[in-house]
Design a protein around this motif. Sequence first.
Motif, short mmCIF file in Angstrom:
data_model
loop_
_atom_site.label_atom_id
_atom_site.label_comp_id
_atom_site.label_asym_id
_atom_site.label_seq_id
_atom_site.Cartn_x
_atom_site.Cartn_y
_atom_site.Cartn_z
N THR A 145 14.51 25.76 0.93
CA THR A 145 13.42 26.51 1.58
C THR A 145 13.98 27.55 2.54
O THR A 145 13.50 28.69 2.60
N PHE A 146 15.01 27.17 3.29
CA PHE A 146 15.64 28.10 4.22
C PHE A 146 16.24 29.29 3.47
O PHE A 146 16.10 30.45 3.88
N PHE A 147 16.89 29.03 2.34
CA PHE A 147 17.46 30.10 1.52
C PHE A 147 16.36 31.04 1.02
O PHE A 147 16.48 32.26 1.11
N HIS A 149 13.21 31.46 2.04
CA HIS A 149 12.43 32.15 3.07
C HIS A 149 13.19 33.34 3.65
O HIS A 149 12.60 34.37 3.97
N ASN A 150 14.53 33.21 3.79
CA ASN A 150 15.33 34.24 4.42
C ASN A 150 16.08 35.13 3.44
O ASN A 150 16.95 35.91 3.84
N SER A 151 15.76 34.98 2.15
CA SER A 151 16.37 35.82 1.09
C SER A 151 17.89 35.76 1.15
O SER A 151 18.58 36.77 1.05
N ILE A 152 18.43 34.56 1.30
CA ILE A 152 19.88 34.37 1.35
C ILE A 152 20.42 34.29 -0.07
O ILE A 152 19.93 33.50 -0.88
N TYR A 181 18.93 31.65 18.76
CA TYR A 181 19.21 33.09 18.68
C TYR A 181 20.21 33.53 19.75
O TYR A 181 21.20 34.21 19.46
N THR A 659 21.86 45.97 10.75
CA THR A 659 21.00 44.81 10.91
C THR A 659 21.46 43.95 12.06
O THR A 659 20.66 43.48 12.88
N TRP A 660 22.77 43.73 12.16
CA TRP A 660 23.32 42.90 13.22
C TRP A 660 23.29 43.60 14.58
O TRP A 660 23.18 42.95 15.62
N ASP A 663 20.58 42.85 17.11
CA ASP A 663 20.67 41.57 17.81
C ASP A 663 21.84 41.54 18.79
O ASP A 663 21.72 41.06 19.92
#
Length: 681
Positions: A145-147, A149-152, A181, A659-660, A663
């Motif tokens: 699910t984590f993969f 949801h986050n398009s990994i 985070y 992207t990074w 953050d």
Amino acid sequence: MVRGRDACWEHCVLVDATKQKVRCNYCEREFSGGVYRMKFHLAQIKNKDIVPCSKVPNDVRDHIRSILSTPKKQKTLKKPKVDWTANGQQHSSSGSENSHANHYSSGQRESSCPPLFLLQNSPSLPAADDAQKQKQDYADKKIATFFFHNSIPFNVTKSIYYQEMVDAIAECELGYKAPNYDSLRSVLLEKVKDDIQDCYRKLKDNWKDCGCTVLCESWCSTKSQSLVVFTVTCPKGAIFLRSIDVSGHEDDATYLFEVIETVVLEVGLESVVQVITDSTASYIYAGRLLMDKYSSLFWSPCASYCVNKMLEDMSKEGWVCTVLEEAKIITQYIYSNTLRLGVMRNLNGGEELTRPKITQFATRFLSLRSIVIQEDTLKHTFSHMQWFSSDYSRFPDAQAFKSLLHSERFWKSAHEVVSVSEPLIKILRMVDGDMPAIGYLYEAVERAKISIKEYYKGVEERYIPIWNIIDHRWNMQLQSTIHAAAAFLNPSIFYNPNCKIDLRIRNGFQEAMRKVACSDLDKVEITKEHPVYINKHGALGTDFAIMRRTLNAPGDWWAAYGYEIPTLQKVAIRILSQPCSLHWCKWNWATFESLHTKKRNAEEFKKLGDLVFMHSNLWLKSIHESWDRRCKPINFDEIDVSSDWPTELDPSAPLLIDTWSDDLLAECKVVPDFADNQRIG
């Protein structure tokens, strides 16, 4: 009934269950295809591309041969007929129920593991095991699910750090909270950076004994941006130092010399044995400037690049070019249709005709080699009456394909090209990165030339044109003093009566000793110790030392038996521990391009530079961990070009700087003045 464990497993181990890769316990060679192919290896039976084992005991060899010669008792199942229908679907003439029931015996020929459905029909598992399985299924779904949801990307699971992460979480008590985070972008970022710096310090300690090589790899983008990546490597590992934007100076040898000099002095002049660069004119001249100023340094071109150029030159020969283009027709025809490709894979055990991740020209010759190896399978598959009667066989590309399959001229020329190119492919595989190859390069080139001459039975008009191709690149680009010295100091070559130690090797050794003997005392000691090595005196002539000449990597041999001549021992270990090539690590240049394309303030550039430093070094560590880190000797005859190559590894994942940056740089203050050295990261 479940079959018992195959007797061959006593002599090999399973390395990769996914690829059915097994390793011989005697010579440690690895094969894909399971234990069935290993039997031919142990029985010393040459079968297609299987290399017979040179170290298997006679009783084991005879036992495996008896197993292979014993006829199977089970009834041989008929292969389902392939219906070459035009709609692109493959049908079987046998019933689906019968095909399912016999899938295990036909598809997993020699596997010692029972099929999954047999395990599922076993008695019920205890309640505790059932509860544990439910927990594992639940955890698997949460990870998935984590993969999703986050398009990994799914290939993230191939990372060595993926299972390490899961294992570390499993060690924690119930209630463990994952980092949030803020901790990821601050505290943990610094902790991981500190770990990498610790690895760097440990590697630097190792450089004192075995030395290191500075790799200077250049790249030019489609936007004419020129970047250089500096890496330092030794047998214990590699460390990424920095990337530099040299746009506008890529042809300026003096500028490049100054850049390389800065890196060498940072690493430590006493640690650096060699610098390897590309073979463009500006880098060659920069390398010479470096050796003129620092006499103890060696500069070398990339061996992988030079051997690739030999293959490129060979591919331009008229008759060779024709065969390679015809081979391209065969591969394109098969790979352009999923049905044709699927049928071929079913009949040849999943072996591919192409190796696209290796260099361009090596790929072309290796594809031709695969076609030659699978000649019988290809002819059988596409000579079937059902294929002739199908719509596929009536198209123009099918006609060209069919004429090649039945062309005696094509197959004769294809066998010839494979025979004369394979020695060069072996050299390329040898210097590809995961072997201690510098001590073997000189001999490998000579062995390649001898092999080509023998194939043509000494007819000069046939082998001389190919020799000229090899000699041009070898003499003009690749050959260097350090390669000659390494050959001289390699005991498996120097003491081998079948290997010729010519004047170039002897003179290269003398020149190398003049470079590395920094003091008059070192020169005196090497002069005294040289005859001891030549004449095999003392520990060098013991039974163990003689036996281990071909069983140990050259550097390890010197470490074990060269203690009576310590000055020459130190020099030998430092020279024999160096690599030959740049291209064993496939950088994702988009990471460095994105760092240098956008203008950034000093603080932003530093933080993103740190991120690139960590990302690149974690990638290098994962490559080094995936290798068998034991240095092994090289036997040219036993180099298996069909095995996996280090350069076939997927390149490092791109680091999405922009992207990074949102953050990482939230707290960075924009300053009006930019750093003077914006090009260095």
